[in-house]
Design an enzyme around this catalytic site. Structure first.
Site, mmCIF file in Angstrom:
data_model
loop_
_atom_site.group_PDB
_atom_site.id
_atom_site.type_symbol
_atom_site.label_atom_id
_atom_site.label_comp_id
_atom_site.label_asym_id
_atom_site.label_seq_id
_atom_site.Cartn_x
_atom_site.Cartn_y
_atom_site.Cartn_z
ATOM 1 N N ARG A 168 19.320 -63.681 -17.371
ATOM 2 C CA ARG A 168 19.465 -65.117 -17.677
ATOM 3 C C ARG A 168 20.930 -65.550 -17.779
ATOM 4 N NH1 ARG A 168 15.333 -64.049 -16.223
ATOM 5 N NH2 ARG A 168 13.275 -64.414 -17.131
ATOM 6 N N SER A 217 10.889 -71.596 -22.513
ATOM 7 C CA SER A 217 11.149 -70.421 -23.361
ATOM 8 C C SER A 217 12.438 -70.630 -24.154
ATOM 9 C CB SER A 217 11.279 -69.164 -22.506
ATOM 10 O OG SER A 217 10.056 -68.868 -21.886
ATOM 11 N N GLU A 287 17.883 -68.839 -25.246
ATOM 12 C CA GLU A 287 17.799 -68.986 -23.797
ATOM 13 C C GLU A 287 18.017 -70.450 -23.425
ATOM 14 O OE1 GLU A 287 14.528 -68.395 -20.206
ATOM 15 O OE2 GLU A 287 14.563 -66.955 -21.849
#
Length: 295
Positions: A168, A217, A287
């Site tokens: 990520r 998320s 995130e």
């Protein structure tokens, strides 16, 4: 401060809440929607180097703080949303194209391997920057190269190896805007690709609060753990702060139940991090991107 002339649209004090999934947060000092890549490049080249620049896609993985975003927010429109087949296994995609459009075009062209993009609620520019992923695959598995406009206005093509991808995260410099990307999959039966996309869509619908005001998320999965399981074990399922709530359906999702502020949502996330740390010793890492200044 004088701004360079543009051929696209430049709006002062543009509210960002309508443009992000949480439907909360402040305004952009300036919102720039360039007409094309040349317009974007010329604007950034002529812009004061001290003026911050941030790209905005679909606003799915984002908390815009209530005090708004200083500087320039760049939003790529229809001119950057084209997806074209290059050859039997390759697609050329504009930075403003959605994951659904990319995966659907791949299906129709008989290109497999990019079905997972169906599940990423964002644009090519966003998931190339963040190495977006789901269902066991990441952007770095299918990306060949991307075209970017750097903060200086310089246009450059970067190979996947240049992006320094980790989980990520990419090494793209601040202020760089991804305007296009080339993805390569493999030849496959369109019916099989479509069936896999349908499976992914059904699984997401069953497990995630997709019809809510959410940001996707919230926290990265720590090594050896699932973020949702740590949050659940810490007793945070359904936890609220103001109109912000930890989803009862999938507790790695935060929700705006109605009138939550960005501060409510971010503070709830920090409370979850504190409770998980106290219960398991694991520090969750955000995130979701948090941008702008507090009210």
């Amino acid at each position: 401060m004088a701004l360079p002339d543009v051929r696209g649209r430049l709006t002062k004090g543009a509210p960002l809440a309508p443009l992000v999934w949480f439907k909360a947060g402040g305004a952009a000092q300036w919102l720039f929607e360039p007409k094309d890549a040349d317009d974007l490049s010329a604007f950034l080249r002529g812009l004061d180097p001290e003026m911050p620049v941030m790209a905005l896609g679909l606003g799915s993985n984002l908390i815009v703080r209530d005090g708004g975003v200083p500087g320039i927010v760049v939003r790529l429109g229809k001119a950057f949303a084209q997806v074209d087949r290059v050859d039997a296994t390759t697609l050329r995609c504009g930075g403003g194209a959605s994951g659904i459009l990319v995966s659907s075009t791949a299906r129709d062209a008989g290109i497999g391997g990019v079905e997972f993009l169906r599940s990423i609620p964002g644009t090519v520019g966003g998931f190339v920057r963040m190495n977006g992923g789901a269902y066991g695959r990441e952007v770095r598995d299918v990306l060949v190269a991307c075209d970017v406009v750097l903060r200086s206005g310089e246009r450059r093509t970067l190979d996947v190896a240049d992006l320094g991808y980790t989980y990520r995260h990419s090494a793209l410099p601040p202020g760089a805007v991804v305007i296009a990307a080339t993805f390569r999959g493999h030849a496959a039966d369109p019916a099989a690709i479509g069936a896999e996309m349908d499976r992914i869509a059904a699984e997401r619908e069953a497990s995630q609060p997709l019809r809510s005001k959410t940001g996707g998320s919230t926290f990265k999965n720590p090594d050896g753990h699932k973020a949702w399981a740590l949050i659940d074990a810490a007793g945070c399922r359904g936890l609220t702060r103001g109109d912000a709530q930890v989803s009862e359906k999938h507790c790695n999702f935060l929700l705006n139940l109605g009138t939550a502020t960005a501060a409510d949502i971010e503070a709830l996330g920090e409370e979850v991090r504190d409770k998980v740390k106290a219960q398991s010793g694991v520090t969750l890492e955000w995130e979701i991107q948090r941008v702008g200044v507090p009210a």
